[in-house]
Design an enzyme around this catalytic site. Structure first.
Site, mmCIF file in Angstrom:
data_model
loop_
_atom_site.group_PDB
_atom_site.id
_atom_site.type_symbol
_atom_site.label_atom_id
_atom_site.label_comp_id
_atom_site.label_asym_id
_atom_site.label_seq_id
_atom_site.Cartn_x
_atom_site.Cartn_y
_atom_site.Cartn_z
ATOM 1 N N LYS A 126 -7.046 9.751 -6.424
ATOM 2 C CA LYS A 126 -7.957 9.770 -5.278
ATOM 3 C C LYS A 126 -9.311 10.379 -5.650
ATOM 4 O O LYS A 126 -9.471 11.043 -6.671
ATOM 5 C CB LYS A 126 -7.326 10.526 -4.107
ATOM 6 C CG LYS A 126 -6.231 9.711 -3.420
ATOM 7 C CD LYS A 126 -5.779 10.318 -2.114
ATOM 8 C CE LYS A 126 -4.833 9.367 -1.390
ATOM 9 N NZ LYS A 126 -4.330 9.934 -0.115
ATOM 10 N N ARG A 158 3.903 10.519 -4.203
ATOM 11 C CA ARG A 158 3.563 9.097 -4.026
ATOM 12 C C ARG A 158 2.473 8.760 -5.042
ATOM 13 O O ARG A 158 1.369 9.304 -4.970
ATOM 14 C CB ARG A 158 3.079 8.838 -2.597
ATOM 15 C CG ARG A 158 2.739 7.385 -2.306
ATOM 16 C CD ARG A 158 2.270 7.224 -0.858
ATOM 17 N NE ARG A 158 1.941 5.846 -0.554
ATOM 18 C CZ ARG A 158 0.741 5.281 -0.740
ATOM 19 N NH1 ARG A 158 -0.255 6.024 -1.247
ATOM 20 N NH2 ARG A 158 0.533 4.024 -0.442
#
Length: 274
Positions: free
Chosen positions: A221, A255
């Site tokens: 991210k 995840r």
């Protein structure tokens, strides 16, 4: 600490890895990579061989600039992918990344075992009905607004305290529907500035007061790439560092895009935390 996935009890006392598979043209990292059956099956096989317990399948990008996708289009993308995966890897535990009740319903009826909702039911009032009806584990993420508006909704007095209140309210509502298996997700990158992401990460163990397992999704991210001044393709090392720290703070599910590296984090973490 277990969740029931299609009559299979998954023990989350030992951390697990959830591999990401986006069947979208525009996800922030792997959008457009998995467009045909052979690419999808190759990706799933690799993640399973690398140690993924869950495969998280998404058909609607939640990045702020993503275009609108109708429910019909989302279903038409996701159901064939579920069918394909289960036909070839029948024991796969599939999680569906959606905030729409009808997509969740169609996915569960096609064999999906978990619903992963970025909106925790706030964007579709029928979601809790579907989760309760089919009695599947439900991942509830923290977010304000929707993917198009979330980055304008970052004004908090005390972000972690407000997130705990948010989850407490969503948990109470889910329980009122008779939903048993709940997992929370702090929602890194959703309605949070770069600094707020790191504040939440720093204080993440406080979510243990909710007495539920929590999932961490920080894979590649922008909170990593922006801080290190690198692009997403080079953010694996930073992801591994934060995944390891997330485990020390109590994360039960990672995840990720890169299952092998995340499993290495889990393996070494378990060595020093038997």
């Amino acid at each position: 600490m277990t969740i029931n996935c299609k009559e299979q009890l998954i023990d989350l006392s030992t951390p697990k890895v959830m591999g990401i598979l986006n069947v979208t043209p525009n996800s922030f990292f792997d959008g457009g990579k998995y467009k045909n059956e052979s690419e999808i099956l190759s990706r799933v096989e690799k993640m399973l061989l690398d140690g993924a317990t869950f495969i998280d399948l998404g058909a609607y990008s939640s990045k702020p600039s993503a275009e609108f996708v109708s429910e019909e289009e989302e279903i038409s993308r996701i159901v064939p992918a579920i069918d394909l995966i289960l036909k070839n890897f029948s024991e796969t535990i599939i999680s569906i990344d959606t905030f729409r009740a009808e997509v969740a319903k169609a996915s569960i009826e096609s064999g999906a075992a978990i619903i992963n909702d970025i909106a925790a039911g706030n964007l579709d009032e029928k979601m809790f009905d579907i989760i309760a009806k089919y009695n599947v584990p439900y991942i509830m993420m923290h977010m304000r607004g929707n993917p198009q508006t979330m980055q304008t909704l970052t004004n908090y007095d005390d972000i972690v305290k407000e997130m705990v209140f948010y989850f407490s309210e969503r948990i109470a509502k889910a329980r009122s529907f008779g939903i048993n298996d709940l997992i929370i997700d702090p929602g890194f990158g959703f309605a949070k500035t770069l600094e707020q992401n790191y504040e939440v990460f720093q204080k993440m163990e406080l979510f243990s007061m909710l007495e539920l397992p929590f999932l961490v999704g920080i894979s590649r991210k922008s909170m990593i790439s922006k801080d290190l001044n690198i692009n997403t393709e080079n953010a694996l090392n930073g992801t591994t560092v934060l995944n390891t720290l997330a485990l020390t703070k109590g994360a039960k599910i990672l995840r990720v895009h890169d299952v092998k590296e995340a499993m290495e984090c889990v393996t070494l973490f378990n060595k020093i935390n038997p």
